[in-house]
Motif scaffolding. Structure first.
Motif, PDB file in Angstrom:
ATOM      1  N   ARG A  11      47.526  63.131  33.382  1.00 46.75           N
ATOM      2  CA  ARG A  11      48.170  63.803  32.244  1.00 46.75           C
ATOM      3  C   ARG A  11      47.547  63.368  30.917  1.00 46.75           C
ATOM      4  NH1 ARG A  11      53.385  66.084  32.341  1.00 46.75           N
ATOM      5  NH2 ARG A  11      54.041  64.840  30.549  1.00 46.75           N
ATOM      6  N   THR A  12      47.006  62.156  30.875  1.00 46.02           N
ATOM      7  CA  THR A  12      46.361  61.696  29.637  1.00 46.02           C
ATOM      8  C   THR A  12      45.080  62.485  29.360  1.00 46.02           C
ATOM      9  OG1 THR A  12      45.014  59.958  30.705  1.00 46.02           O
ATOM     10  CG2 THR A  12      47.260  59.370  30.011  1.00 46.02           C
ATOM     11  N   ALA A  13      44.570  63.179  30.401  1.00 47.18           N
ATOM     12  CA  ALA A  13      43.375  64.005  30.232  1.00 47.18           C
ATOM     13  C   ALA A  13      43.714  65.489  30.230  1.00 47.18           C
ATOM     14  CB  ALA A  13      42.378  63.711  31.345  1.00 47.18           C
ATOM     15  N   GLY A  14      45.018  65.782  30.122  1.00 49.42           N
ATOM     16  CA  GLY A  14      45.442  67.171  30.022  1.00 49.42           C
ATOM     17  C   GLY A  14      45.626  67.898  31.337  1.00 49.42           C
ATOM     18  N   VAL A  15      45.604  67.164  32.463  1.00 50.36           N
ATOM     19  CA  VAL A  15      45.806  67.791  33.777  1.00 50.36           C
ATOM     20  C   VAL A  15      47.302  67.806  34.079  1.00 50.36           C
ATOM     21  CG1 VAL A  15      45.298  67.665  36.241  1.00 50.36           C
ATOM     22  CG2 VAL A  15      43.573  66.959  34.567  1.00 50.36           C
ATOM     23  N   ASP A  16      47.847  68.981  34.417  1.00 54.75           N
ATOM     24  CA  ASP A  16      49.284  69.045  34.671  1.00 54.75           C
ATOM     25  C   ASP A  16      49.604  68.563  36.089  1.00 54.75           C
ATOM     26  OD1 ASP A  16      49.029  71.294  36.506  1.00 54.75           O
ATOM     27  OD2 ASP A  16      48.837  72.574  34.743  1.00 54.75           O
ATOM     28  N   ALA A  17      50.874  68.228  36.302  1.00 53.88           N
ATOM     29  CA  ALA A  17      51.311  67.650  37.576  1.00 53.88           C
ATOM     30  C   ALA A  17      51.091  68.604  38.739  1.00 53.88           C
ATOM     31  CB  ALA A  17      52.782  67.255  37.485  1.00 53.88           C
ATOM     32  N   ALA A  18      51.312  69.913  38.519  1.00 53.32           N
ATOM     33  CA  ALA A  18      51.157  70.884  39.599  1.00 53.32           C
ATOM     34  C   ALA A  18      49.716  70.949  40.081  1.00 53.32           C
ATOM     35  CB  ALA A  18      51.620  72.260  39.127  1.00 53.32           C
ATOM     36  N   THR A  19      48.768  70.857  39.166  1.00 48.66           N
ATOM     37  CA  THR A  19      47.358  70.900  39.549  1.00 48.66           C
ATOM     38  C   THR A  19      46.992  69.680  40.378  1.00 48.66           C
ATOM     39  OG1 THR A  19      46.749  72.165  37.586  1.00 48.66           O
ATOM     40  CG2 THR A  19      44.992  70.939  38.674  1.00 48.66           C
ATOM     41  N   TYR A  20      47.435  68.515  39.943  1.00 47.02           N
ATOM     42  CA  TYR A  20      47.134  67.286  40.694  1.00 47.02           C
ATOM     43  C   TYR A  20      47.857  67.261  42.032  1.00 47.02           C
ATOM     44  CZ  TYR A  20      47.088  62.359  42.010  1.00 47.02           C
ATOM     45  OH  TYR A  20      46.949  61.188  42.701  1.00 47.02           O
ATOM     46  N   ALA A  21      49.043  67.856  42.107  1.00 51.61           N
ATOM     47  CA  ALA A  21      49.828  67.814  43.343  1.00 51.61           C
ATOM     48  C   ALA A  21      49.058  68.411  44.513  1.00 51.61           C
ATOM     49  CB  ALA A  21      51.155  68.549  43.152  1.00 51.61           C
ATOM     50  N   THR A  22      48.295  69.460  44.268  1.00 47.68           N
ATOM     51  CA  THR A  22      47.510  70.084  45.341  1.00 47.68           C
ATOM     52  C   THR A  22      46.480  69.104  45.887  1.00 47.68           C
ATOM     53  OG1 THR A  22      47.794  72.273  44.349  1.00 47.68           O
ATOM     54  CG2 THR A  22      45.982  72.002  45.914  1.00 47.68           C
ATOM     55  N   PHE A  23      45.760  68.436  44.998  1.00 47.37           N
ATOM     56  CA  PHE A  23      44.770  67.440  45.415  1.00 47.37           C
ATOM     57  C   PHE A  23      45.455  66.255  46.083  1.00 47.37           C
ATOM     58  CE2 PHE A  23      42.513  63.473  44.304  1.00 47.37           C
ATOM     59  CZ  PHE A  23      41.331  63.691  44.988  1.00 47.37           C
ATOM     60  N   ALA A  24      46.576  65.793  45.511  1.00 47.26           N
ATOM     61  CA  ALA A  24      47.289  64.641  46.050  1.00 47.26           C
ATOM     62  C   ALA A  24      47.786  64.908  47.466  1.00 47.26           C
ATOM     63  CB  ALA A  24      48.459  64.279  45.137  1.00 47.26           C
ATOM     64  N   ARG A  25      48.203  66.136  47.709  1.00 49.43           N
ATOM     65  CA  ARG A  25      48.673  66.485  49.057  1.00 49.43           C
ATOM     66  C   ARG A  25      47.546  66.375  50.064  1.00 49.43           C
ATOM     67  NH1 ARG A  25      52.144  71.958  50.531  1.00 49.43           N
ATOM     68  NH2 ARG A  25      52.658  71.380  52.687  1.00 49.43           N
ATOM     69  N   GLN A  26      46.350  66.801  49.684  1.00 50.25           N
ATOM     70  CA  GLN A  26      45.193  66.662  50.565  1.00 50.25           C
ATOM     71  C   GLN A  26      44.887  65.185  50.835  1.00 50.25           C
ATOM     72  OE1 GLN A  26      42.290  68.792  48.230  1.00 50.25           O
ATOM     73  NE2 GLN A  26      42.658  70.732  49.284  1.00 50.25           N
ATOM     74  N   MET A  27      44.979  64.364  49.800  1.00 52.48           N
ATOM     75  CA  MET A  27      44.734  62.937  49.956  1.00 52.48           C
ATOM     76  C   MET A  27      45.757  62.305  50.891  1.00 52.48           C
ATOM     77  SD  MET A  27      42.054  61.799  48.348  1.00 52.48           S
ATOM     78  CE  MET A  27      42.443  60.049  48.218  1.00 52.48           C
ATOM     79  N   ALA A  28      47.031  62.659  50.711  1.00 55.04           N
ATOM     80  CA  ALA A  28      48.090  62.092  51.542  1.00 55.04           C
ATOM     81  C   ALA A  28      47.900  62.464  53.006  1.00 55.04           C
ATOM     82  CB  ALA A  28      49.454  62.565  51.037  1.00 55.04           C
ATOM     83  N   ALA A  29      47.496  63.707  53.255  1.00 51.11           N
ATOM     84  CA  ALA A  29      47.274  64.147  54.634  1.00 51.11           C
ATOM     85  C   ALA A  29      46.093  63.394  55.244  1.00 51.11           C
ATOM     86  CB  ALA A  29      47.018  65.653  54.664  1.00 51.11           C
ATOM     87  N   GLY A  30      45.049  63.166  54.464  1.00 45.30           N
ATOM     88  CA  GLY A  30      43.893  62.433  54.955  1.00 45.30           C
ATOM     89  C   GLY A  30      44.235  60.997  55.297  1.00 45.30           C
ATOM     90  N   VAL A  31      45.005  60.357  54.429  1.00 43.89           N
ATOM     91  CA  VAL A  31      45.422  58.974  54.688  1.00 43.89           C
ATOM     92  C   VAL A  31      46.307  58.903  55.924  1.00 43.89           C
ATOM     93  CG1 VAL A  31      46.768  57.041  53.785  1.00 43.89           C
ATOM     94  CG2 VAL A  31      45.188  58.271  52.282  1.00 43.89           C
ATOM     95  N   ALA A  32      47.176  59.899  56.097  1.00 45.52           N
ATOM     96  CA  ALA A  32      48.058  59.922  57.270  1.00 45.52           C
ATOM     97  C   ALA A  32      47.256  59.937  58.561  1.00 45.52           C
ATOM     98  CB  ALA A  32      48.987  61.127  57.210  1.00 45.52           C
ATOM     99  N   ASP A  33      46.086  60.571  58.535  1.00 48.54           N
ATOM    100  CA  ASP A  33      45.247  60.620  59.733  1.00 48.54           C
ATOM    101  C   ASP A  33      44.691  59.252  60.103  1.00 48.54           C
ATOM    102  OD1 ASP A  33      45.618  63.341  60.065  1.00 48.54           O
ATOM    103  OD2 ASP A  33      43.785  63.902  59.000  1.00 48.54           O
ATOM    104  N   TRP A  34      44.655  58.324  59.137  1.00 48.34           N
ATOM    105  CA  TRP A  34      44.145  56.980  59.434  1.00 48.34           C
ATOM    106  C   TRP A  34      45.153  56.126  60.197  1.00 48.34           C
ATOM    107  CZ3 TRP A  34      42.470  55.538  53.745  1.00 48.34           C
ATOM    108  CH2 TRP A  34      41.441  56.402  53.332  1.00 48.34           C
ATOM    109  N   LEU A  35      46.423  56.487  60.107  1.00 46.56           N
ATOM    110  CA  LEU A  35      47.477  55.588  60.595  1.00 46.56           C
ATOM    111  C   LEU A  35      47.354  55.200  62.068  1.00 46.56           C
ATOM    112  CD1 LEU A  35      50.618  56.925  58.686  1.00 46.56           C
ATOM    113  CD2 LEU A  35      48.979  55.152  58.017  1.00 46.56           C
TER     114      LEU A  35
END
Length: 210
Positions: free
Chosen positions: A98-122
């Protein structure tokens, strides 16, 4: 909401009075009760669970965890630990972007991909923990620690809270100081087990079994 110790005590109380006890935890918001989205955790004698499973199915998706009455409570709080940790990590990243002007909804899409990738490591990480062996198949803890330091630096430069990444970095630093820097990230299980080990030692010295 009760603890695992309270569940076990309730089971003993019921048994002493000739009653049967099955402990449970509801992993859902109230409005979801009765839908498949609800996760219902149960622990206690398997026969008691089987006898009432058809009734419990009306409330949601039921899961039997084992004979230990305390397991439902422990799975409940373990699930909450996952939930809060994922959400807090997402909030940390959201605040930074957000300090760089990116809104939460935009980051949420990327974050969801990251969370799914990490889940595969478990599953693989779980095998290392159960085997108490942490070969660096992906990266060493030292490599992760450098990335943690980078996150702290970026957060400080952006003027946002650094308590969470500093906490994680402190745990990694302790593990590396103990000689685990060349092992893989799940070696940090030792940091999470420290209090349990300390309590076990105290009980052993006092002559109690844990």
């Amino acid at each position: 909401m009760g603890s695992s110790a309270q569940a076990r005590e309730a089971a003993r109380w019921a048994e002493q009075r000739g009653a049967r006890y099955l402990d449970g935890a509801v992993m859902a918001i109230p409005s979801a009760i009765g839908t498949e989205e609800v996760v219902l955790l149960h622990s206690g004698p398997e026969g008691d669970f089987a006898a009432h499973k058809s009734t419990l199915n009306a409330l949601g998706t039921v899961t039997y965890l084992g004979a230990d009455h305390g397991l439902a409570s422990l799975y409940d709080v373990a699930g909450l630990a996952m939930m809060w940790s994922v959400l807090n990590a997402w909030l940390q990243g959201t605040a930074l972007l957000r300090t760089a002007g990116v809104d939460a909804a935009t980051y949420a899409t990327f974050a969801r991909q990251m969370a799914a990738g990490v889940a595969d490591w478990l599953p693989g990480y779980a095998e290392q923990i159960d085997a108490d062996s942490f070969p660096p198949e992906v990266a060493t803890l030292e490599t992760d620690a450098r990335a943690m330091a980078h996150l702290i630096e970026e957060s400080e430069a952006a003027g946002i809270n650094t308590e969470l990444p500093k906490l994680i970095k402190a745990m990694a630093d302790r593990a590396m100081a103990a000689g685990h820097g060349g092992e893989q990230y799940p070696v940090l299980i030792g940091e999470f087990m420290h209090l349990a080990v300390a309590v076990t030692k105290v009980h052993t010295m006092a002559g109690y079994r844990t």
